[in-house]
Design a protein around this motif. Structure first.
Motif, short mmCIF file in Angstrom:
data_model
loop_
_atom_site.label_atom_id
_atom_site.label_comp_id
_atom_site.label_asym_id
_atom_site.label_seq_id
_atom_site.Cartn_x
_atom_site.Cartn_y
_atom_site.Cartn_z
N ASP A 237 -8.49 3.82 72.25
CA ASP A 237 -9.94 3.95 72.26
C ASP A 237 -10.53 2.54 72.14
O ASP A 237 -10.46 1.91 71.08
CB ASP A 237 -10.41 4.83 71.10
N VAL A 238 -11.10 2.05 73.23
CA VAL A 238 -11.53 0.66 73.30
C VAL A 238 -12.91 0.50 72.68
O VAL A 238 -13.88 1.14 73.11
CB VAL A 238 -11.54 0.15 74.75
N LEU B 246 -2.80 -5.13 62.60
CA LEU B 246 -1.66 -4.53 63.27
C LEU B 246 -1.19 -3.28 62.53
O LEU B 246 -1.42 -3.14 61.33
CB LEU B 246 -0.50 -5.53 63.33
N PRO B 247 -0.49 -2.37 63.21
CA PRO B 247 0.20 -1.30 62.50
C PRO B 247 1.23 -1.90 61.54
O PRO B 247 1.63 -3.06 61.69
CB PRO B 247 0.88 -0.50 63.62
N ALA C 290 -4.03 -11.24 72.22
CA ALA C 290 -3.16 -10.45 71.37
C ALA C 290 -1.89 -10.05 72.11
O ALA C 290 -0.78 -10.09 71.56
CB ALA C 290 -3.91 -9.21 70.87
N PHE C 291 -2.05 -9.65 73.37
CA PHE C 291 -0.88 -9.28 74.18
C PHE C 291 0.08 -10.47 74.27
O PHE C 291 1.30 -10.31 74.10
CB PHE C 291 -1.30 -8.83 75.57
N ALA C 292 -0.46 -11.64 74.59
CA ALA C 292 0.41 -12.82 74.72
C ALA C 292 1.16 -13.09 73.43
O ALA C 292 2.37 -13.39 73.45
CB ALA C 292 -0.44 -14.04 75.11
N ALA C 293 0.48 -12.96 72.29
CA ALA C 293 1.15 -13.20 71.00
C ALA C 293 2.27 -12.20 70.78
O ALA C 293 3.37 -12.57 70.34
CB ALA C 293 0.12 -13.11 69.87
N ALA D 55 -2.00 -5.85 71.54
CA ALA D 55 -3.27 -5.78 72.26
C ALA D 55 -4.11 -4.60 71.79
O ALA D 55 -5.34 -4.70 71.69
CB ALA D 55 -3.02 -5.69 73.76
N SER D 56 -3.47 -3.48 71.51
CA SER D 56 -4.21 -2.30 71.05
C SER D 56 -4.97 -2.58 69.77
O SER D 56 -6.07 -2.05 69.55
CB SER D 56 -3.24 -1.12 70.82
#
Length: 335
Positions: A261-262, A310-311, A271-274, A297-298
C-alpha cells in the motif's frame, strides 16, 4: 526459473556513500502543498537514504558530504547519524547553505521543488575520494544526482569511475542512474549518465528512466546491451519487478515486487538499492538480493518520508526463504 548463482562480488566490508542530502519539508497531513497548514521536516538525499538503510540492515557504512553551518545542516547531520551511519567525514561549509526540498503531493504523483543552487554539497570535488574511509571501503555508492549539481561534483564522479578495480582502486563502485531532469540542461543527461553508468561495477536504473534517456522501446535486455561495462546491472520496473543481469552469462534474474500500500514513492529506489547491495555484501545470490531490495523498498513506500522502518530480522529471513509461488504475496510470512 530466473535464479542465478551466487556472485562473489563485492566483498564483505565497509561501505561509503557520497552525495548531497537536503532538509525536506512535506505537508502534514499528506496533501497538496498549496492548502497545507503544517509542514513536517525530514531529510532527503539519495546517497544518505542508501546509507541509512544499509545501517538498518547491519552494514558498516559512512556518508561523505558537506552541509551548511545552519539549522538545516545540523538537523540533517543528526538524523543521518541517528540511523547508525558514520557522519564524521561530513564537512561543515561556513559560506554555503544546506540544500532544501519541498514536496507537493498530488493525486497522481508528488512534485518536488528543489532549493539547492549554490549549496554546500555542490562545492564537493574529487578531493572527497582521498578520504581514508574510501581507501578502506569495499564498496562506494554514487548516483547520477551528484554530477548534475556542479562541474566540481561531476569531476568527483568522473574521477571515481576513471579506472577499473585495481590495487589503486580496490573498492567496487555502485552507481544509481537516478535521473533528475530538473537538474540537467536539456539534452545533456543521456550521454553523460550512460557514460558514467557504463564504467561502474554495479548499476541501478529504472526501466522508465532508461526509456526516457535512451529509447522509449527499451526492455531490460536492451539496457544490458547499451551498458556492457557493469558486472551487475539491475533494471527496476516500478512496482512490477526488478531484473538483474550479469556480465558473465547474459541471463536475467527476475523477482516480482511485493504488493504494498503506497503512501509515498519517493525514496523507494534508494531503499531497493540498499537492500540489494546488503544482500550481495552478505553473500546472497541474485534472487535473494533482489528480494531483499523489494523488502527494503516496501518500507520506504509505506511512509511519507524517505526512510521507513524495516520488518524485524525474523520476518525478513522468512520472506527471503519463501517458495517462488508464495513470494509474490508474501503469504507464508503473513500467516
Amino acid at each position: 526459473m530466473n535464479g542465478a548463482p551466487g556472485i562473489p562480488f563485492p566483498q564483505d566490508g565497509p561501505v561509503v556513500c557520497v552525495g548531497e542530502t537536503m532538509a525536506a519539508l512535506a505537508p502534514t497531513p499528506h496533501g497538496p502543498l498549496d492548502t497545507a497548514e503544517d509542514l513536517r521536516m525530514s531529510v532527503a538525499g539519495a546517497e544518505s537514504n542508501v546509507a541509512m538503510y544499509l545501517a538498518d540492515l547491519g552494514r558498516d557504512v559512512s556518508w561523505l558530504s558537506a552541509l551548511g553551518d545552519d539549522a538545516f545542516g545540523r538537523r540533517v547531520r543528526a538524523a543521518v547519524a541517528a540511523a547508525g551511519v558514520d557522519v564524521t567525514g561530513v564537512r561543515t561549509d561556513p559560506q554555503r547553505p544546506t540544500g532544501l526540498l519541498v514536496k507537493d503531493p498530488g493525486r497522481d504523483r508528488t512534485r518536488v521543488h528543489y532549493y539547492r543552487s549554490g549549496s554546500a554539497a555542490s562545492a564537493l570535488g574529487p578531493e572527497v575520494l582521498d578520504d581514508d574511509r574510501i581507501r578502506s571501503a569495499t564498496l562506494v555508492h554514487l548516483t547520477g544526482v551528484t554530477p548534475a549539481l556542479s562541474p566540481s561534483c561531476r569531476d568527483l564522479v568522473e574521477r571515481a569511475l576513471a579506472a577499473p578495480p585495481s590495487p589503486e582502486r580496490p573498492y567496487a563502485i555502485s552507481f544509481d542512474v537516478n535521473h533528475r531532469p530538473a537538474l540537467w540542461p536539456d539534452g545533456t543527461a543521456a550521454t553523460v549518465l550512460r557514460d558514467l553508468a557504463d564504467r561502474a561495477d554495479i548499476v541501478f536504473v529504472g526501466l522508465d528512466e532508461a526509456q526516457d534517456l535512451w529509447g522509449a522501446d527499451l526492455e531490460p535486455a536492451d539496457v544490458r546491451r547499451l551498458l556492457k561495462g557493469p558486472r551487475i546491472l539491475v533494471v527496476k520496473d516500478g512496482g512490477r519487478a526488478a531484473h538483474a543481469l550479469t556480465e558473465t552469462d547474459g541471463k536475467m534474474c527476475t523477482v516480482p515486487a511485493l504488493p504494498t500500500d503506497v503512501v509515498e514513492p519517493v525514496g523507494a529506489g534508494d531503499a531497493f538499492a540498499a537492500g540489494f547491495l546488503a544482500g550481495l555484501l552478505r553473500g546472497e545470490d541474485l534472487r535473494r538480493a533482489l528480494r531483499l531490495g523489494h523488502v527494503t523498498a516496501s518500507s520506504a513506500l509505506r511512509v511519507t518520508g524517505d526512510h521507513g522502518p524495516l520488518p524485524n530480522a525474523a520476518t525478513i529471513a522468512e520472506l527471503l526463504d519463501l517458495d517462488d509461488e508464495d513470494w509474490p504475496t508474501g503469504r507464508r510470512a503473513a500467516r
